[in-house]
Design a protein around this motif. Structure first.
Motif, PDB file in Angstrom:
ATOM      1  N   MET A   1       0.840  -1.195   0.000  1.00 46.64           N
ATOM      2  CA  MET A   1       0.000   0.000   0.000  1.00 46.64           C
ATOM      3  C   MET A   1       0.878   1.248   0.000  1.00 46.64           C
ATOM      4  O   MET A   1       1.954   1.260   0.559  1.00 46.64           O
ATOM      5  CB  MET A   1      -0.916  -0.005   1.228  1.00 46.64           C
ATOM      6  N   SER A   2       0.361   2.331  -0.603  1.00 46.58           N
ATOM      7  CA  SER A   2       1.100   3.574  -0.681  1.00 46.58           C
ATOM      8  C   SER A   2       1.242   4.218   0.706  1.00 46.58           C
ATOM      9  O   SER A   2       0.354   4.123   1.540  1.00 46.58           O
ATOM     10  CB  SER A   2       0.339   4.513  -1.613  1.00 46.58           C
ATOM     11  N   THR A   3       2.373   4.869   0.927  1.00 44.08           N
ATOM     12  CA  THR A   3       2.555   5.576   2.200  1.00 44.08           C
ATOM     13  C   THR A   3       2.317   7.076   2.028  1.00 44.08           C
ATOM     14  O   THR A   3       2.586   7.862   2.923  1.00 44.08           O
ATOM     15  CB  THR A   3       3.989   5.355   2.735  1.00 44.08           C
ATOM     16  N   LEU A   4       1.802   7.446   0.842  1.00 42.97           N
ATOM     17  CA  LEU A   4       1.520   8.853   0.545  1.00 42.97           C
ATOM     18  C   LEU A   4       0.432   9.400   1.464  1.00 42.97           C
ATOM     19  O   LEU A   4      -0.504   8.686   1.796  1.00 42.97           O
ATOM     20  CB  LEU A   4       0.961   8.959  -0.874  1.00 42.97           C
ATOM     21  N   THR A   5       0.540  10.674   1.797  1.00 45.06           N
ATOM     22  CA  THR A   5      -0.538  11.311   2.559  1.00 45.06           C
ATOM     23  C   THR A   5      -1.478  11.996   1.568  1.00 45.06           C
ATOM     24  O   THR A   5      -1.030  12.774   0.723  1.00 45.06           O
ATOM     25  CB  THR A   5       0.047  12.376   3.514  1.00 45.06           C
ATOM     26  N   PRO A   6      -2.785  11.698   1.659  1.00 46.64           N
ATOM     27  CA  PRO A   6      -3.716  12.342   0.724  1.00 46.64           C
ATOM     28  C   PRO A   6      -3.759  13.855   0.919  1.00 46.64           C
ATOM     29  O   PRO A   6      -3.723  14.341   2.049  1.00 46.64           O
ATOM     30  CB  PRO A   6      -5.073  11.728   1.100  1.00 46.64           C
ATOM     31  N   THR A   7      -3.822  14.578  -0.191  1.00 47.07           N
ATOM     32  CA  THR A   7      -3.863  16.048  -0.116  1.00 47.07           C
ATOM     33  C   THR A   7      -5.296  16.561  -0.077  1.00 47.07           C
ATOM     34  O   THR A   7      -5.529  17.727   0.245  1.00 47.07           O
ATOM     35  CB  THR A   7      -3.198  16.663  -1.369  1.00 47.07           C
ATOM     36  N   GLY A   8      -6.247  15.703  -0.448  1.00 45.41           N
ATOM     37  CA  GLY A   8      -7.648  16.145  -0.511  1.00 45.41           C
ATOM     38  C   GLY A   8      -8.000  16.742  -1.869  1.00 45.41           C
ATOM     39  O   GLY A   8      -9.163  17.042  -2.138  1.00 45.41           O
ATOM     40  N   GLU A   9      -7.004  16.872  -2.741  1.00 47.60           N
ATOM     41  CA  GLU A   9      -7.272  17.432  -4.075  1.00 47.60           C
ATOM     42  C   GLU A   9      -7.947  16.381  -4.957  1.00 47.60           C
ATOM     43  O   GLU A   9      -7.475  15.240  -5.040  1.00 47.60           O
ATOM     44  CB  GLU A   9      -5.952  17.866  -4.732  1.00 47.60           C
ATOM     45  N   GLU A  10      -9.063  16.773  -5.578  1.00 50.63           N
ATOM     46  CA  GLU A  10      -9.765  15.812  -6.438  1.00 50.63           C
ATOM     47  C   GLU A  10      -9.252  15.881  -7.870  1.00 50.63           C
ATOM     48  O   GLU A  10      -9.105  16.961  -8.436  1.00 50.63           O
ATOM     49  CB  GLU A  10     -11.266  16.072  -6.405  1.00 50.63           C
TER      50      GLU A  10
END
Ligand SMILES: Cc1cc2nc3c(=O)[nH]c(=O)nc-3n(C[C@H](O)[C@H](O)[C@H](O)COP(=O)(O)O)c2cc1C
Length: 182
Positions: A1-10
């Protein structure tokens, strides 16, 4: 799984586009179309041979994937609303149609997913449902217990409404209600 933090940008894609991928029987990506690469922000070589959970978004309840895998492994197709995480931390919602692929002898050789822009009227309901399922998962420390608990919650909801999952998922939008009736 990705360890990226979601930015909330669609991240959006067009109504006439399909995001397509194929996997082997373990869910390792074997094919990605141009739309998948553009929307997810990954190059072909970053997607091929990677597990499909590379683009998993933390807002997705595990029970939806359990249902998807159980259904595919039983040789059936499944439709599901999915939020995915792009390489830049943005997200995109899809309505996915996942199918098993069989060889000439009827053996399953992999899976295929075609995704399109989800119906706007379904998304508020899907977000609410997934938030509830995720909250149930977060009550349990052990992952398998967490997924089983939210899976049971989903089954309870279907049973309370007296519908199977397919009828439920198509009933979430007035657009797909019409399609299901055709
Ligand atoms: C054909 C196919 C397509 C899939 N597409 C996605 C997808 O777009 N996003 C996603 O998060 N998981 C997708 N999955 C499910 C992943 O394999 C995986 O079960 C999911 O990301 C949960 O991963 P985890 O249990 O390791 O957290 C797909 C699986 C198959 C077989």
């Amino acid at each position: 799984m990705s360890t990226l933090t979601p930015t909330g940008e669609e991240i959006r894609f067009r109504d006439d586009e399909f995001i397509v991928s194929k996997t082997d029987t373990r869910g390792i990506i074997t094919y990605a179309n141009d739309v998948f690469m553009r929307v997810s922000g990954y190059r072909e070589e970053e997607l091929l041979n990677q597990p499909h959970n590379l683009i998993r978004h933390p807002d997705m309840p595990g029970c939806v994937f359990k249902l998807a895998w159980d259904t595919l492994k039983s040789g059936q197709e499944i439709f599901a609303y999915v939020i995915n995480l792009a390489k830049n931390g943005g997200h995109y919602w899809v309505f996915a149609h996942m199918t098993p692929s069989f060889d000439a002898s009827g053996e399953c050789v992999g899976y295929h997913s075609n995704r399109r822009v989800p119906a706007a009227d379904a998304l508020p309901k899907v977000r609410k449902l997934y938030a509830r399922l995720l909250a149930e998962e977060q009550r349990h420390k052990e992952r398998s217990k967490a997924v089983n608990a939210s899976y049971n919650q989903l089954l309870d909801l279907l049973s309370n409404q007296g519908v199977d999952y397919r009828t439920f998922v198509f009933g979430l939008s007035s657009t797909t209600q019409l399609e299901a009736a055709v």
